[in-house]
Design an enzyme around this catalytic site. Structure first.
Site, PDB file in Angstrom:
ATOM      1  N   GLU A  53       4.422  -4.930  -9.941  1.00 32.56           N
ATOM      2  CA  GLU A  53       3.509  -3.809 -10.238  1.00 32.56           C
ATOM      3  C   GLU A  53       3.794  -3.325 -11.647  1.00 32.56           C
ATOM      4  OE1 GLU A  53       3.520  -0.405  -7.576  1.00 32.56           O
ATOM      5  OE2 GLU A  53       1.733   0.369  -8.580  1.00 32.56           O
ATOM      6  N   CYS A 249       0.395   0.986  -5.858  1.00 34.17           N
ATOM      7  CA  CYS A 249      -0.604   2.060  -6.033  1.00 34.17           C
ATOM      8  C   CYS A 249      -1.490   1.830  -7.242  1.00 34.17           C
ATOM      9  CB  CYS A 249       0.093   3.407  -6.164  1.00 34.17           C
ATOM     10  SG  CYS A 249       0.987   3.902  -4.703  1.00 34.17           S
ATOM     11  N   ASN A 380      -4.173  -1.563  -0.847  1.00 31.81           N
ATOM     12  CA  ASN A 380      -2.709  -1.553  -0.957  1.00 31.81           C
ATOM     13  C   ASN A 380      -2.099  -0.802   0.226  1.00 31.81           C
ATOM     14  OD1 ASN A 380      -0.016  -1.592  -1.980  1.00 31.81           O
ATOM     15  ND2 ASN A 380      -0.342   0.462  -2.757  1.00 31.81           N
ATOM     16  N   GLU A 381      -1.744   0.429  -0.009  1.00 32.63           N
ATOM     17  CA  GLU A 381      -1.001   1.182   1.016  1.00 32.63           C
ATOM     18  C   GLU A 381      -1.955   2.193   1.644  1.00 32.63           C
ATOM     19  OE1 GLU A 381       2.184   3.974  -0.302  1.00 32.63           O
ATOM     20  OE2 GLU A 381       3.497   2.389   0.437  1.00 32.63           O
TER      21      GLU A 381
HETATM   22  O1  AHR Z   1       6.769   0.486  -5.202  1.00 31.62           O
HETATM   23  C1  AHR Z   1       6.351   1.729  -5.657  1.00 31.62           C
HETATM   24  C2  AHR Z   1       5.176   2.288  -4.862  1.00 31.62           C
HETATM   25  O2  AHR Z   1       5.546   2.530  -3.543  1.00 31.62           O
HETATM   26  C3  AHR Z   1       4.009   1.359  -4.724  1.00 31.62           C
HETATM   27  O3  AHR Z   1       3.163   1.423  -5.814  1.00 31.62           O
HETATM   28  C4  AHR Z   1       3.303   1.879  -3.506  1.00 31.62           C
HETATM   29  O4  AHR Z   1       2.571   0.879  -2.832  1.00 31.62           O
HETATM   30  C5  AHR Z   1       4.420   2.475  -2.695  1.00 31.62           C
HETATM   31  O5  AHR Z   1       4.095   3.760  -2.282  1.00 31.62           O
END
Ligand code: AHR
Length: 666
Positions: A53, A249, A380-381
């Protein structure tokens, strides 16, 4: 009432009894039994991978080797990173213009006007917290330049913070038309915090500049405008089964207009439209106002890197939801089609023939052959009903056109809560392929989690433990340490991932990179500065598991399973590698004492007389690696004599040990 003296004597007696019990070997003897003739589940080649990321200066200022910050003057403060130093009565000025740009996607450019009585005019770029320059190495300066007034010339200089000149080159002969000019500078000394000075020569002249760039010639595979070789090498050395990109994120954006859009990250780097990095202002305690995404490292480069290092590409695409920790902005379901189309086009970009619309763009970038992408993450999350409504529409469209693509879906930000349970119930219903679980927790969670997947249903969606890292304090605490205690707990947890390879098919530690001067999130797997890079103890845990994966799980039993009230201090997983026929036994000893174990290879045929041993151990749980001591906690290799299917081995205190034993099958 016993007197104090009697109490003390009783305590001393009890202590002596306990001490003598353990020194007499009263603790039960430990046996590790591997069923060498009972191969179980296949271990997916994607079991151990990496999560990339653009956080902590992961891309710009990190992996992407560009040394000039704000090279195209598109930061909202268009001169951020730049300064103007000139001497004379009326010196020179820097102006930002956008009229008649050389490139409409990034329209702003720099104009330097030098007044007639100016003695020396210079604009300077500070780099990403300085520029790392190595003695004897070549650097390519390039810029789009046009003359505005008179006949300006440029003297390009690399300088140390104290003003020492490290390299110099000259450019002249500019016309009234934009044109790319370049020069090579050879560094006379190594300097981690150099800057780029551009002296504008000629009095009363004016010159325009854009895409002002400086790259090391030595990049990963020596690609011009490429990636930092040492950082890619660190990833390659993990031998990852897959690489997830671009996050995290960052995929979602804090708002949808700053979500990651892969289409704006391909083609000519000068045309890739810059946006703010969502980590720029995410944490008040770690602001990074100069953090933007130039996308010089874009989707083509990600696919290319995966191919270089033999990792399956796992792109993650925005599913019409901005980060639910931030704006939680949603694309209405009846307006989702462009997002779904982006996913379909991405598959065509990666895998389509060079004659297809998006395959053609890949071919034009120099890769006519498909990248053979097999995995795609939808969101993603994310969590909640809004996610599943959107996931379902994506899955329907993608599976209809590309049934061979395995989709990764989200189980939310926590590995246990109500959102997680709801996600799993929905994803089972939707017959999802692979579910992405995330966990950032204390080491205890990871030790306990070594048996987490023993209890999972054996059918239905597979698991991707897609983001995890033990936190020495708690999540997003800036004082978290990348210490050996955390890494050891991750190793214990990973034995449970591998033992359950019929359920868990992928996993990755997160985040991957952090720049020592520009991070927002800790802990991280790999730390870098402008010149160097080192792996944390967690990095070596990942490397050991990945390089000693094996192809099939072998059942392994630790006896006794429970010692009194004490949990066993050993955690183990065993596998067989088909190519070498070796039994691979990975054992974590979580205790402060060494543990002698009898290792039994049941059902093994001829056992070779030597076994390769790799041990990763720290003298203290608080041990960390650093730039000064990058290998304080690092694997040590040796060998032991093994001649029988049963032998003794002593596991060091606080250690991860791999034994590779050539053991035929009966
Ligand atoms: O790894 C850091 C962050 O943690 C990532 O961007 C996100 O997916 C998670 O909340």
């Amino acid at each position: 009432m016993p007197t104090l003296a009697i109490k003390v004597l009783a305590a001393l007696f009890l202590f002596a009894l306990t001490a003598s019990n353990s020194s007499n070997g009263a603790e039960p003897a430990v046996t590790l039994t591997v069923q060498a003739d009972k191969p179980g589940a296949k271990i997916s080649p994607t079991m151990w991978g990496v999560f990339f990321e653009d956080i902590n200066f992961g891309a710009d200022g990190g992996l992407y080797a560009e040394l000039v910050k704000n090279r195209s003057f598109e930061f909202p403060n268009a001169t951020m990173g730049w300064s103007n130093v000139s001497t004379g009565n009326r010196a020179s000025i820097m102006e930002i213009h956008d009229k008649d740009p050389f490139n409409a996607a990034n329209p702003h450019y720099l104009r330097v006007k030098v007044y007639p009585d100016c003695k020396d005019s210079m604009v300077s770029n500070e780099g990403f917290r300085g520029m790392g320059i190595r003695e004897g190495e070549d650097y390519t300066f390039s810029a789009q330049i046009r003359a505005v007034e008179g006949s300006p010339a440029l003297r390009i200089e690399l300088a140390a913070p104290d003003g020492r000149k490290l390299a110099e080159a000259k450019l002249s002969g500019f016309t009234k038309e934009w044109k790319k000019y370049s020069a090579t500078l050879q560094a006379a000394a190594t300097e981690p915090k150099a800057k780029l000075n551009i002296h504008v020569e000629g009095q009363g002249v004016a010159v325009d500049m854009d895409m002002v760039s400086l790259f090391p010639v030595k990049t990963w595979k020596n690609r011009p405008g490429g990636l930092r070789a040492d950082m890619v090498q660190m990833i390659a050395d993990l031998k990852p089964g897959f690489m997830r990109f671009p996050g995290g994120c960052i995929v979602e954006g804090r708002w949808l207009d700053i979500r990651y859009q892969w289409k704006t990250t391909i083609g000519d780097p000068a045309e890739r439209k810059l946006i703010i990095n969502r980590w720029n202002n995410e944490f008040k305690h770690r602001p990074t106002p100069d953090y933007f995404q130039s996308f010089g490292l874009g989707f083509f480069e990600f696919f290319q890197m995966c191919e270089d290092i033999g990792a399956e590409p796992l792109p993650i695409i925005n599913c019409g939801m901005a980060c639910q920790f931030n704006s939680n902005e949603l694309v209405p379901l009846d307006q989702l089609q462009p997002y779904i189309q982006d996913a379909l086009d991405l598959i065509e970009f990666a895998n389509g023939p060079a004659t297809s619309v998006w395959g053609k763009k890949r071919a034009e970038m120099g890769h006519p052959q498909p990248f053979n992408m097999k995995l795609l993450g939808v969101g993603n999350e994310q969590w909640g009903p809004q996610y599943f409504e959107r996931y379902e529409l994506f899955a329907k469209a993608i599976k209809a056109k590309y049934p061979e693509i395995k989709l990764v879906s989200s189980a939310g930000p926590s590995p246990n809560d109500e959102r997680f349970k709801f996600a799993w119930s929905k994803l089972r219903e939707l017959k999802a392929d692979i579910v992405d679980e995330h966990c950032y927790d204390m080491p205890k969670w990871f030790f306990d989690g070594a048996t987490r997947y023993d209890k999972y249903p054996r059918n239905g969606p597979k698991v991707f433990m897609g983001e995890y890292a033990a936190q020495s304090l708690n999540i997003v605490n800036p004082n978290n340490r990348n210490d050996w205690g955390c890494a050891l707990s991750e190793a214990a947890f990973m034995t449970g991932l591998e033992r359950n390879a019929d359920v868990v098919v992928m996993s990755s530690y997160a985040p991957l990179f952090a720049h020592i001067d520009a991070w927002q999130w800790t802990p991280d797997l790999i730390w870098c500065n402008n010149l160097n890079v080192y792996g944390t103890p967690s990095y070596y845990v990942q490397q050991i598991f990945s390089r000693n994966r094996g192809d099939v799980v072998l059942p392994v039993k630790i006896d006794p399973e429970q010692q009194g009230n004490k949990k066993p201090s050993l955690y183990a997983t065993a596998s067989r590698e088909e190519k070498t026929g070796e039994v691979i036994l990975k054992v974590v000893n979580s205790a402060a004492e060494a543990v002698e174990a009898t290792v039994q290879l049941n059902g093994a045929g001829k056992v070779s007389d030597k076994a390769d041993v790799t041990v990763l151990a720290g003298a203290k749980l608080a041990d960390e690696n650093s730039f000064a001591e990058p290998k304080k906690v690092a694997p040590v290799k040796s060998s032991i004599d093994v001649v029988a299917p049963e032998f003794k081995y002593t596991y060091k205190p606080w250690s991860l040990t791999v034994l590779r034993i050539a053991a035929g099958q009966k």
